[in-house]
Design an enzyme around this catalytic site. Structure first.
Site, PDB file in Angstrom:
ATOM      1  N   PHE A 275      18.383 -21.366  36.727  1.00  0.00           N
ATOM      2  CA  PHE A 275      18.674 -21.196  35.172  1.00  0.00           C
ATOM      3  C   PHE A 275      19.512 -20.290  34.974  1.00  0.00           C
ATOM      4  O   PHE A 275      19.448 -19.302  35.522  1.00  0.00           O
ATOM      5  CB  PHE A 275      17.366 -21.627  34.909  1.00  0.00           C
ATOM      6  CG  PHE A 275      16.617 -22.448  34.616  1.00  0.00           C
ATOM      7  CD1 PHE A 275      16.587 -23.367  33.630  1.00  0.00           C
ATOM      8  CD2 PHE A 275      15.844 -22.789  35.697  1.00  0.00           C
ATOM      9  CE1 PHE A 275      15.721 -25.082  34.202  1.00  0.00           C
ATOM     10  CE2 PHE A 275      14.664 -23.451  35.832  1.00  0.00           C
ATOM     11  CZ  PHE A 275      15.332 -25.223  35.288  1.00  0.00           C
TER      12      PHE A 275
ATOM     13  N   THR B   6      15.708 -24.141  41.262  1.00  0.00           N
ATOM     14  CA  THR B   6      16.438 -24.451  40.364  1.00  0.00           C
ATOM     15  C   THR B   6      16.727 -23.416  39.660  1.00  0.00           C
ATOM     16  O   THR B   6      16.150 -22.454  39.603  1.00  0.00           O
ATOM     17  CB  THR B   6      16.127 -25.675  38.982  1.00  0.00           C
ATOM     18  OG1 THR B   6      15.572 -26.579  39.845  1.00  0.00           O
ATOM     19  CG2 THR B   6      16.970 -26.005  38.350  1.00  0.00           C
TER      20      THR B   6
END
Ligand code: PEP
Ligand code: MN
Length: 651
Positions: free
Chosen positions: A555, A553
């Protein structure tokens, strides 16, 4: 032995325990851990443990079974982090130290340092006293070399490392170096270890040519016992019957030593292999095996190097290696250490510089200094969505490379935006994109709704899901499992093996761990990151549940616009719409293409209330702010509703 102290121990009780131990010939070191404070006591005499156990304030006494005491993980469970100026070594970081084998002339040194810094190295190496096998080989440039190394290090804002070969050089050398290196040939030079240990400066201790791991740790114990707290181990290959390489890199020494000691472990792939083309593969393998960093030989023209040319990397090879390490870091859940940009080495605490350095540096100061600082503590806080232990919290700790910042949990993504906008926290961290499920559209939409906020950084982390339950629970006890729907989706294969389990969707993975902790029911489990298990004192039954391990992921880090000045950004994110005419998007992309800006992402999103008229999000690499600003101005001529989301440094 380890003396575990009561949590709220009175000062006079603590003093009494310390005095008692010292009177019995023990050296006492206080270690404040996350969960408990302990005294580590080492000495030559043995004592009946019960005599210590009965002292007020003592919870229990644990003998250390290993011959190395201060170096052992039994004494200190948490990883030691060695600070060197702005650089930290150990625990979740990969630090790369590079430079020529020997300090050479100023041209070579300046050129090398420029290559090291540009490619992402954090410290400069160079031997001024060379322990050469042949007395006729170049012996090093001595104090003049150290002077030059210092000058070049200062010029580029990089700490420097150099080898000490004799205790007679200690006082002279400490004027120049930031880290002492004790070479393989001196690992068991105990008089040298005593002198360097007593000086208290950071030390890289190389493993001896034919030393066992235990002998290596005993050498580290010498340094620690004589006063040093900042010891970094370095595996550099050992002597075996194999002749294909200069030495044989003992790669398993990394996980073995990591289990035995809390000290950081680096690897020197250059001396380990002795052959340039073998250096990078072995370096990457070392990172994969858990090394906290590398010590690499690099030179602008290795064929002219005064020593170890055949094992020294060309600049392009080093650059490539650094890029590969960067790609590997999220896989092993580490962060590549970086130097703060020039001109912001210490926190000035006025105006925004680089978020990473500001907070990391603040974390290094004592609590009192921070409190006395010109800023309020809230300004160093970071908002994230979720509960403690959430993946967002892991991301922010990696980004800021500090455990000391205050992380502020928020229930909704929007609350994170509000927290930054209202100044409740200086920073916000938000997931923006997942490698399996794609963009997190809610956050893209919110970015548009908060025009006063800017992206100032990004970080990618690998998502590893664990099955978490109350301590004592086992797989066969589980009947119900909680997680975010994404957590279930990403662990579909594992869940298919347990068709009887009831699945209860939860708003947040870490929140589901908090929930099972409150319930205390052995039949309930949660799917979340192992960090969340630690945060709530829960137990990991099984790690790595995700069907596809390539689960990352990305960010972004947000601040208010007025603080958003990242020095030397290399990435920009923008959003725009176009007119509803043929070729309108093509015209916008032409501006980007003509300036040779490398586009990293192009995505269209519907605009609320304007069906079939999308907005375009673009991420691109930028060579400099000037080039980007010119492109942005040109885009303004052809695009509509152009907005800057941020310029920042890519990770
Ligand atoms: C060095 O790093 O320059 C060196 C001499 O290393 P080692 O002690 O590992 O041979
Ligand atoms: Mn060398």
């Amino acid at each position: 032995m380890i003396i575990v102290l009561e949590r709220q121990i009175r000062d006079d009780h603590k003093d009494r325990i310390r005095r008692f131990l010292e009177q019995h010939g023990f050296r006492v070191r206080e270690i404040v851990g996350e969960e408990e404070t302990i005294f580590g006591a080492v000495g030559q005499l043995s004592i009946d443990h019960r005599e210590v156990e009965v002292l007020p304030g003592v919870v229990r006494v644990i003998p250390i079974s290993k011959p190395f005491k201060l170096a052992s993980r039994e004494l200190k469970r948490e990883d030691t982090i060695v600070p060197v100026g702005d650089v930290k070594i150990g625990s979740g970081r990969v630090a790369v130290i590079a430079g020529p084998c020997s300090v050479e002339n100023p041209d070579v040194m300046y050129e090398t340092a420029e290559i090291v810094k540009r490619s992402g190295g954090v410290m400069l190496r160079g031997g001024a006293f060379k322990p050469r096998t042949s007395p006729y080989a170049f012996q090093g440039s001595g104090e003049d070399g150290l002077k030059l190394l210092r000058e070049v290090g200062d010029h580029f804002g990089m700490p420097i490392v150099s080898e000490i070969v004799s205790s007679e050089h200690y006082d002279m050398m400490r004027e120049y170096v930031d880290v002492f290196q004790i070479g393989t040939r001196n690992m068991q030079n105990f008089e040298l270890l005593k002198v360097v240990g007593a000086g208290g400066m950071p030390v890289i201790l190389k493993r001896g040519l034919a030393a066992t791991i235990q002998e290596w740790l005993m050498a580290a114990e010498y340094l620690l016992a004589h006063g040093s707290e900042h010891v970094i181990l370095c595996e550099r290959g050992i002597r075996t019957f194999e002749t294909a390489t200069r030495n044989t890199l003992d790669i398993s020494a990394i996980p073995v030593a990591k289990k035995l000691t809390h000290l950081p472990i680096m690897v020197d792939p250059s001396h380990a292999t002795g052959i340039r083309e073998k250096v990078s593969p072995v370096a990457l393998a070392s990172i994969a095996a858990g090394a906290d960093g590398l010590l690499v030989e690099v030179h602008p023209r290795p064929e002219e190097a005064l020593s170890d040319g055949p094992q020294t990397l060309f600049p392009e090879q080093f650059e490539r290696l650094m890029r590969d390490i960067e790609a590997l870091c999220p896989v092993v859940e580490k962060q590549l250490s970086r130097l703060p940009e020039k001109g912001e080495r210490r926190p000035q605490f006025s105006g925004m510089r680089s978020p990473g350095s500001e907070v990391a540096a603040a974390g290094e100061r004592s609590g009192r200094e921070v409190a006395d600082g010109e800023r309020r503590a809230e300004e160093l806080a970071v908002a994230f969505q979720g509960e403690h232990g959430a993946y967002s919290e892991i991301a922010l700790r990696r980004f800021f490379q500090s455990d000391d910042i205050r992380s502020a949990p928020c229930s909704e993504f929007r609350d994170v935006f509000d927290s930054v906008l209202e100044g409740k926290t200086r920073f916000g961290v938000l997931p923006i994109e997942n490698s399996l499920s794609g963009s997190i559209h809610e956050n893209y939409d919110l970015l548009l709704q908060y025009p006063d906020l800017r992206i100032v950084g990004e970080i990618k982390i690998r998502i590893i899901h664990s099955l978490i339950a109350v301590p004592g629970a086992e797989l066969q006890d589980i009947e119900r499992v909680y997680s975010h729907p994404q957590g279930f989706a990403q662990c579909a294969r594992f869940l298919a093996e347990h068709p009887d389990w009831e699945r209860v969707p939860f708003y947040d993975t870490a929140g589901s761990v908090a929930h099972i902790a409150r319930e205390g029911d052995k039949r309930c489990a949660a799917i979340a990151g192992a960090e969340a298990a630690r945060a709530y004192g829960m137990h990991v039954i099984k790690e790595g549940l995700e069907t596809n391990p390539q689960n990352y992921t990305r960010f972004v880090v947000l601040v208010r616009e007025e603080y958003a000045a990242t020095p030397n950004p290399d990435k920009a994110s923008i959003v725009f719409t176009t007119s509803d005419t043929p070729g309108a998007l093509f015209e916008c992309l032409r501006v980007i293409a003509e300036r040779k800006l490398n586009m990293k992402k192009l995505e269209s999103r519907p605009i609320l209330g304007k069906p079939w008229h999308p907005m375009f999000y673009v991420d691109m690499e930028i060579p400099s702010l000037e080039v980007f600003e010119a492109a942005y101005a040109a885009l303004g001529e052809v695009a509509e509703n152009l907005r800057l989301l941020g310029t920042y440094r890519a990770q």
